[in-house]
Every structure is written in C-alpha cells, then in structure tokens.
Scaffold this motif. Structure first.
Motif, PDB file in Angstrom:
ATOM      1  N   ARG A  20       0.818  -1.216   0.000  1.00  0.00           N
ATOM      2  CA  ARG A  20       0.000   0.000   0.000  1.00  0.00           C
ATOM      3  C   ARG A  20       0.851   1.264   0.000  1.00  0.00           C
ATOM      4  NH1 ARG A  20      -3.039  -4.004   1.830  1.00  0.00           N
ATOM      5  NH2 ARG A  20      -5.306  -3.875   1.695  1.00  0.00           N
ATOM      6  N   GLY A  21       2.163   1.099  -0.061  1.00  0.00           N
ATOM      7  CA  GLY A  21       3.052   2.253  -0.168  1.00  0.00           C
ATOM      8  C   GLY A  21       3.200   3.038   1.108  1.00  0.00           C
ATOM      9  N   VAL A  22       3.068   2.358   2.273  1.00  0.00           N
ATOM     10  CA  VAL A  22       3.186   3.072   3.546  1.00  0.00           C
ATOM     11  C   VAL A  22       4.352   2.558   4.382  1.00  0.00           C
ATOM     12  CG1 VAL A  22       0.714   3.509   3.590  1.00  0.00           C
ATOM     13  CG2 VAL A  22       1.602   1.511   4.793  1.00  0.00           C
ATOM     14  N   ALA A  23       5.155   1.644   3.835  1.00  0.00           N
ATOM     15  CA  ALA A  23       6.228   1.045   4.640  1.00  0.00           C
ATOM     16  C   ALA A  23       7.417   0.666   3.771  1.00  0.00           C
ATOM     17  CB  ALA A  23       5.717  -0.185   5.381  1.00  0.00           C
TER      18      ALA A  23
ATOM     19  N   VAL B 296      15.080   4.528   6.618  1.00  0.00           N
ATOM     20  CA  VAL B 296      14.468   5.529   7.498  1.00  0.00           C
ATOM     21  C   VAL B 296      14.372   6.876   6.778  1.00  0.00           C
ATOM     22  CG1 VAL B 296      14.715   6.820   9.649  1.00  0.00           C
ATOM     23  CG2 VAL B 296      15.192   4.361   9.613  1.00  0.00           C
ATOM     24  N   LYS B 297      15.436   7.262   6.076  1.00  0.00           N
ATOM     25  CA  LYS B 297      15.417   8.534   5.344  1.00  0.00           C
ATOM     26  C   LYS B 297      14.349   8.532   4.253  1.00  0.00           C
ATOM     27  CE  LYS B 297      20.122  10.328   5.964  1.00  0.00           C
ATOM     28  NZ  LYS B 297      21.378  10.681   5.260  1.00  0.00           N
ATOM     29  N   ALA B 298      14.190   7.390   3.581  1.00  0.00           N
ATOM     30  CA  ALA B 298      13.181   7.309   2.524  1.00  0.00           C
ATOM     31  C   ALA B 298      11.789   7.568   3.095  1.00  0.00           C
ATOM     32  CB  ALA B 298      13.240   5.944   1.848  1.00  0.00           C
ATOM     33  N   VAL B 299      11.467   6.918   4.211  1.00  0.00           N
ATOM     34  CA  VAL B 299      10.141   7.087   4.815  1.00  0.00           C
ATOM     35  C   VAL B 299       9.981   8.484   5.398  1.00  0.00           C
ATOM     36  CG1 VAL B 299       8.567   6.202   6.582  1.00  0.00           C
ATOM     37  CG2 VAL B 299       9.957   4.609   5.252  1.00  0.00           C
ATOM     38  N   LEU B 300      11.092   9.051   5.887  1.00  0.00           N
ATOM     39  CA  LEU B 300      11.042  10.404   6.447  1.00  0.00           C
ATOM     40  C   LEU B 300      10.818  11.469   5.382  1.00  0.00           C
ATOM     41  CD1 LEU B 300      13.957  10.461   9.064  1.00  0.00           C
ATOM     42  CD2 LEU B 300      11.569  11.017   9.544  1.00  0.00           C
ATOM     43  N   TYR B 301      11.523  11.343   4.264  1.00  0.00           N
ATOM     44  CA  TYR B 301      11.609  12.460   3.340  1.00  0.00           C
ATOM     45  C   TYR B 301      10.874  12.269   2.018  1.00  0.00           C
ATOM     46  CZ  TYR B 301      15.203  13.800   6.681  1.00  0.00           C
ATOM     47  OH  TYR B 301      15.874  14.122   7.841  1.00  0.00           O
ATOM     48  N   GLU B 302      10.415  11.051   1.701  1.00  0.00           N
ATOM     49  CA  GLU B 302       9.590  10.866   0.508  1.00  0.00           C
ATOM     50  C   GLU B 302       8.130  11.049   0.916  1.00  0.00           C
ATOM     51  OE1 GLU B 302      10.387   7.270  -1.608  1.00  0.00           O
ATOM     52  OE2 GLU B 302      12.579   7.537  -1.500  1.00  0.00           O
ATOM     53  N   PRO B 303       7.468  12.106   0.471  1.00  0.00           N
ATOM     54  CA  PRO B 303       6.119  12.440   0.962  1.00  0.00           C
ATOM     55  C   PRO B 303       5.091  11.340   0.758  1.00  0.00           C
ATOM     56  CG  PRO B 303       7.047  14.245  -0.335  1.00  0.00           C
ATOM     57  CD  PRO B 303       7.964  13.072  -0.527  1.00  0.00           C
TER      58      PRO B 303
ATOM     59  N   GLU C 274       1.730  10.449   3.026  1.00  0.00           N
ATOM     60  CA  GLU C 274       0.461  10.752   2.367  1.00  0.00           C
ATOM     61  C   GLU C 274      -0.394   9.498   2.230  1.00  0.00           C
ATOM     62  OE1 GLU C 274       1.739  12.474  -1.263  1.00  0.00           O
ATOM     63  OE2 GLU C 274       2.312  14.412  -0.361  1.00  0.00           O
ATOM     64  N   ASN C 275       0.238   8.376   1.831  1.00  0.00           N
ATOM     65  CA  ASN C 275      -0.507   7.123   1.690  1.00  0.00           C
ATOM     66  C   ASN C 275      -1.027   6.631   3.039  1.00  0.00           C
ATOM     67  OD1 ASN C 275      -0.075   7.066  -1.068  1.00  0.00           O
ATOM     68  ND2 ASN C 275       1.744   5.767  -0.925  1.00  0.00           N
ATOM     69  N   MET C 276      -0.200   6.760   4.079  1.00  0.00           N
ATOM     70  CA  MET C 276      -0.641   6.301   5.395  1.00  0.00           C
ATOM     71  C   MET C 276      -1.756   7.189   5.937  1.00  0.00           C
ATOM     72  SD  MET C 276      -0.447   3.976   7.659  1.00  0.00           S
ATOM     73  CE  MET C 276       0.992   3.062   8.231  1.00  0.00           C
ATOM     74  N   GLN C 277      -1.681   8.471   5.714  1.00  0.00           N
ATOM     75  CA  GLN C 277      -2.752   9.353   6.170  1.00  0.00           C
ATOM     76  C   GLN C 277      -4.048   9.077   5.417  1.00  0.00           C
ATOM     77  OE1 GLN C 277      -0.973  13.251   5.839  1.00  0.00           O
ATOM     78  NE2 GLN C 277      -0.086  13.146   7.894  1.00  0.00           N
ATOM     79  N   MET C 278      -3.937   8.682   4.146  1.00  0.00           N
ATOM     80  CA  MET C 278      -5.132   8.290   3.402  1.00  0.00           C
ATOM     81  C   MET C 278      -5.744   7.030   4.015  1.00  0.00           C
ATOM     82  SD  MET C 278      -5.567   7.135  -0.579  1.00  0.00           S
ATOM     83  CE  MET C 278      -4.694   5.592  -0.249  1.00  0.00           C
ATOM     84  N   LEU C 279      -4.891   6.031   4.346  1.00  0.00           N
ATOM     85  CA  LEU C 279      -5.395   4.826   5.012  1.00  0.00           C
ATOM     86  C   LEU C 279      -6.058   5.182   6.333  1.00  0.00           C
ATOM     87  CD1 LEU C 279      -2.733   1.963   4.618  1.00  0.00           C
ATOM     88  CD2 LEU C 279      -4.876   2.287   3.386  1.00  0.00           C
ATOM     89  N   SER C 280      -5.449   6.110   7.058  1.00  0.00           N
ATOM     90  CA  SER C 280      -6.006   6.520   8.341  1.00  0.00           C
ATOM     91  C   SER C 280      -7.392   7.132   8.155  1.00  0.00           C
ATOM     92  CB  SER C 280      -5.073   7.518   9.031  1.00  0.00           C
ATOM     93  OG  SER C 280      -5.594   7.932  10.276  1.00  0.00           O
ATOM     94  N   ARG C 281      -7.543   7.970   7.144  1.00  0.00           N
ATOM     95  CA  ARG C 281      -8.856   8.584   6.895  1.00  0.00           C
ATOM     96  C   ARG C 281      -9.888   7.530   6.528  1.00  0.00           C
ATOM     97  NH1 ARG C 281      -5.492  12.459   4.355  1.00  0.00           N
ATOM     98  NH2 ARG C 281      -5.898  11.545   2.302  1.00  0.00           N
ATOM     99  N   LEU C 282      -9.487   6.575   5.689  1.00  0.00           N
ATOM    100  CA  LEU C 282     -10.409   5.501   5.306  1.00  0.00           C
ATOM    101  C   LEU C 282     -10.811   4.675   6.525  1.00  0.00           C
ATOM    102  CD1 LEU C 282      -8.709   4.259   2.010  1.00  0.00           C
ATOM    103  CD2 LEU C 282     -10.854   5.530   2.201  1.00  0.00           C
TER     104      LEU C 282
END
Length: 507
Positions: free
Chosen positions: A408-411, A428-435, A439-447
């Motif tokens: 799902r592009g969140v990890a 860690v840098k990839a997850v920190l700095y690639e938006p 964005e994908n995790m926040q979309m999952l959170s909203r769903l």
C-alpha cells in the motif's frame, strides 16, 4: 426530599450494575493476543457484564487479580510461557540472519516452527482433557449459567469448551488453527485471495497463482501434521466419531475479525464475520513530563519511535550497534524500546526505554516514523494515527503483515538478516523524506476512521447480540457440513456429464 438525599440516590443508582448485564466466559490466548482480548474485556465490564477469565497457573500475561474480571486459575501448565518463547524468538532471529548465507537456515526455521506449534497444540489438547475430566470444574461451569464464550481460536481450547457446555460462541480472531480466519469460514478463491505468507496481492500473474496454490497446499499440510493428530482423536472421543474438529470452529456464531479492508485485500466474506480492525486504537493521551520534554525538544525535525514488541526486547549486539549508529546520523530525536546492552554508537538524540506508551507516542503530532516488527496491534495503531513504517519482521505473521503495508506504499521493509547501518539509514530517510509514505498512510487513516460506528462499539453490539438471542444461527452457513464433493458441486457436474454422454450415445 432534600437536595443531598436526591444527589446521594442518584449516585447510588448510577453505581448499580446494569440489570441487563450478562455473564461472559473468556478463554484467552496468552502473550500479545491477550493485549487485544483485554480491551474487549474492559469494555464489556464497563457495560455492566460479569466477566470470568480462564487462565493457567503459569500464565505469562494474564493476571489472576483484576478490577475488570474474576479469574479461574487452573492448576495446569499452558505450554505458552515467557521462558519458552524468549529462547524460541532468539533462535528464530539468529537463524533468519543466516538465510542469505545458508539455505539450511530456512529448513531449520521451519523445523523450529513445526516443533513449537506441535508442542503448543499438544499442550492445549492435554489441558482440555484435564478440564473435561474434572467433573467438579465442569459442574461449576454449568451452574454458572454463562451466556456466551468469548475466545481466540488461534488455539482450540475455548472452542472445545464452548461446545462441551453448549454455549454460544464468539471469536476474537485473526488466526484459526494455523490459518488466517477467513480461510476456515469464508470462500477464498485462490485466483485473487492471496494466502498469508505468500507475499502476493489480489492481482496475480499465472505464476503467482501457481505460487498461491502451493502455499495453500502447505497450509493444509501443516494443519494435517501439526493440528489434526491432536484435535481429531480428542474430538472423536468427546463429540463423536463423525465430527471433524474444524466443524466446531466453523459453527461459531460471530467472528470478530481483527482487521478491516484498509489492511485486507478485497475478498468474499460471510454474514457472521464482523470487522473490528483497530478496535484497540484510541486517541493519544498526554505524555509523561519527561517524555513530553524530550519530544518537544525535537523541534521541526520530529521524533522516530522504535519498538519490536514484547518477545524481542533486545536485538543482537551488532545489529543494535548498527541501528544506533544510523539513528545518530539523523536530526530527529529517537525513542527506542531496548532492554539489552547499551550500544556504544548511541547518539545524543536517542532515548532508550524499557517500556514506552506506544499509542500515545504514535498519536503525537511530532512523530514522523514508526520502526516496528509488524505485529497486528502495532500496525493497526500506526494506521489509526497515520504514521508510516520501517519494518523489521522477525517471525510468525509479521512478514505478511508488513508486506501488506509495503504493497500500500506506507512502509519500507528490511530483512533482519542483512540489515546494517547503511541500508537501515537509507530506509528511514526514505520514509522520512519521501512524501508518498506519509500521504498514503494518512489516506489509510482517513479511510479507517470514516466509519458509521467505532470498531469497538461494533464488537460490543455483536457480543451482546449473541447474548440476547442465545446465538446467531441465522447468520451461519451450514456449508461446513457438506463434503468437499458436494461443496464444489463435483457430483452435479459428474451427473450432467454422464447425462450428456448417455444422450449422445443414444443418438
């Protein structure tokens, strides 16, 4: 009536237990499974229900004393003790590190898993035989007049007891006897429903479908080797020679599934499957002052949270040194649950703790990344709070859980056998700095949050529904009573083919 008397009477009335409260017998699974079962117990207690929890004398997590339940402590061993699981976790972790250098490590991990599962299921059946043969204990269960049995079908003890007592049965479930719960009760076409562990999605090529079938056969083989030799003779003895042990699982009234479709791939389901993914999640509470000060000191860079669950408090020293060195190169502050030796490479930005308030930290607005082992509870909390993940899977279902997050592009997921300071820092840098990760995790959170009813309230409704109506037979299919030939209409197809052939021969 004076105001004081009126207030006193009101307080007394409010403090009385709910007159509609029922009696719930809980047969839990120890370890991390108890963490989420406890959430259901506490909520049931708050609604006025009387809870009784069965626990062995050697219980790891389940306490004998609680304000939320009374316990029945059995004078038997559970086969699920901390002293057994910690060495097992350490052994599996060491073997995983050998995967990239020795093919034998895969076989050894398989042997460790088979041995452990064989021991656990054997212990469960032996425990149930002791319970069934204890006439005084069984009589006390009958006289208590429970309304429902709530159990985790990862192991079969609660299932067997509920059927022996003739009580309605509700599952708090993700796994049911060595397979994901859906596969026990719901249609699961292998063409688009990936078998857990296969690391496939619902969109498969031909060769991926071949792989999926292979994994399905492996699951059936594991059940035949690890579960059937223990449960089959027991069920034949106490429930009759024509009863298959899986029929007792499939006859459960309600399956409270610890997932939802922000986590699962789309698939067929059943009327008595109720999705309560994230039911244990809740808004964060204020942090203790020392943690609050540490988090606030991170400024605009934010905080990274790392914990690998309860079974692996400390990593091998060389891996811990590499992870600590990678963290030291980051501007973020780090809160790391680590109970082993303090790494010599630890930076001033990293705080080591024996325990941390995971939910409250994940819900803090300064939290940027969650470094996790992939347990279901932690991933659901990460989804709820919208925090992207760096995964370090260790054992059991953790690889599959993190694969779903990766798909799902969140990890970002790393192999514990090849992790070092460079690739860990890169992840860690990839997850920190690639938006896209956030964005994908926040979309999952909203769903996940956009539901007409909170998952915990939904779970409570259906448990109480079963108590009110003495079961939920109208939601349960009897397809499990059909033979494999009947279920797939092979007899009908054979009859029609024979008829067509006969007519052709006549003409």
């Amino acid at each position: 009536m004076s105001l004081l008397r009126l207030v006193t009477l009101t307080v007394l009335l409010c403090s009385l237990p709910n007159a509609d409260g029922g009696k719930v017998l809980v047969f839990p699974v120890d370890g991390s499974h108890w963490v989420n079962m406890k959430v259901l117990i506490e909520e049931l207690h708050s609604r006025g229900h009387d809870i009784t929890v069965i626990r062995p004398k050697t219980s790891w997590y389940i306490k004998a004393e609680s304000h939320h339940y009374q316990s029945i402590t059995l004078n038997i061993a559970a086969g699920f003790e901390e002293n057994d699981f910690n060495p097992f976790a350490t052994t599996v972790l060491q073997l995983r590190r050998e995967f990239h250098t020795s093919g034998l490590a895969y076989i050894k991990v398989g042997e460790e898993f088979v041995t452990k599962m064989h021991q656990l299921h054997k212990a469960v059946v032996e425990k149930m035989e002791d319970i069934f043969e204890d006439a005084k204990l069984m009589q006390s269960f009958q006289e208590a007049k429970y309304d429902v049995v709530l159990t985790d079908p990862c192991f079969g003890g609660g299932v067997l007891l509920a059927h022996r007592l003739g009580l309605p049965l509700v599952f708090n479930v993700r796994w049911a006897i060595l397979e994901e719960g859906h596969y026990t009760v719901a249609p699961s076409p292998l063409s688009y429903v990936p078998v857990p562990g296969s690391e496939l999605t619902d969109k498969m090529t031909f060769m991926q479908r071949v792989k999926n079938v292979f994994f399905c056969l492996m699951v059936h083989n594991n059940k035949a080797i690890l579960a059937a030799p223990h449960y089959t003779p027991f069920v034949h003895r106490y429930f009759g020679p024509d009863v298959h042990y899986l029929e007792l699982f499939q006859a459960a009234d309600i399956w409270l599934m610890r997932s939802d479709f922000t986590f699962e791939f789309p698939r067929p389901t059943m009327p008595n499957i109720v999705y309560m993914g994230g039911f244990q999640c809740k808004p964060s509470k204020p942090l203790p002052q020392d943690l609050k000060d540490f988090v606030q000191s991170s400024g605009e860079h934010g905080v990274i949270i790392m914990t690998l669950g309860t079974m692996v408090g400390n990593l091998p020293e060389d891996i811990a040194e590499d992870i600590a060195a990678a963290f030291a190169k980051l501007p973020q502050k780090v809160i790391w649950r680590h109970t082993g030796k303090r790494p010599s490479t630890l930076g001033n930005n990293t705080l080591l703790l024996d325990w941390l308030p995971q939910n409250d930290l994940l819900g803090h607005p300064k939290t940027r990344v969650f470094v996790a082992h992939g347990g279901t509870n932690g991933l659901q909390e990460a989804i709820y709070h919208g925090v992207p993940i760096v995964g370090l899977p260790l054992m059991f279902d953790q690889d599959d859980n993190l694969f779903r997050m990766k798909a799902r592009g969140v990890a970002k997921v790393l192999d514990i056998g090849t992790v070092n300071r460079d690739n860990f820092l890169e992840a860690v840098k990839a997850v920190l700095y690639e938006p896209s990760y956030r964005e994908n995790m926040q979309m999952l959170s909203r769903l996940h949050r956009d539901q007409p009813m909170k998952p915990l309230d939904r779970a409570m409704f259906w448990i109480e529904f079963v108590m009110r109506h003495k079961g939920a037979a109208h939601l349960r299919t009897d397809s499990y009573r059909m033979s494999w030939i009947q279920y797939h209409s092979i007899d009908v197809v054979a009859f029609l083919l024979a008829f067509v052939m006969l007519v052709s021969l006549i003409f």
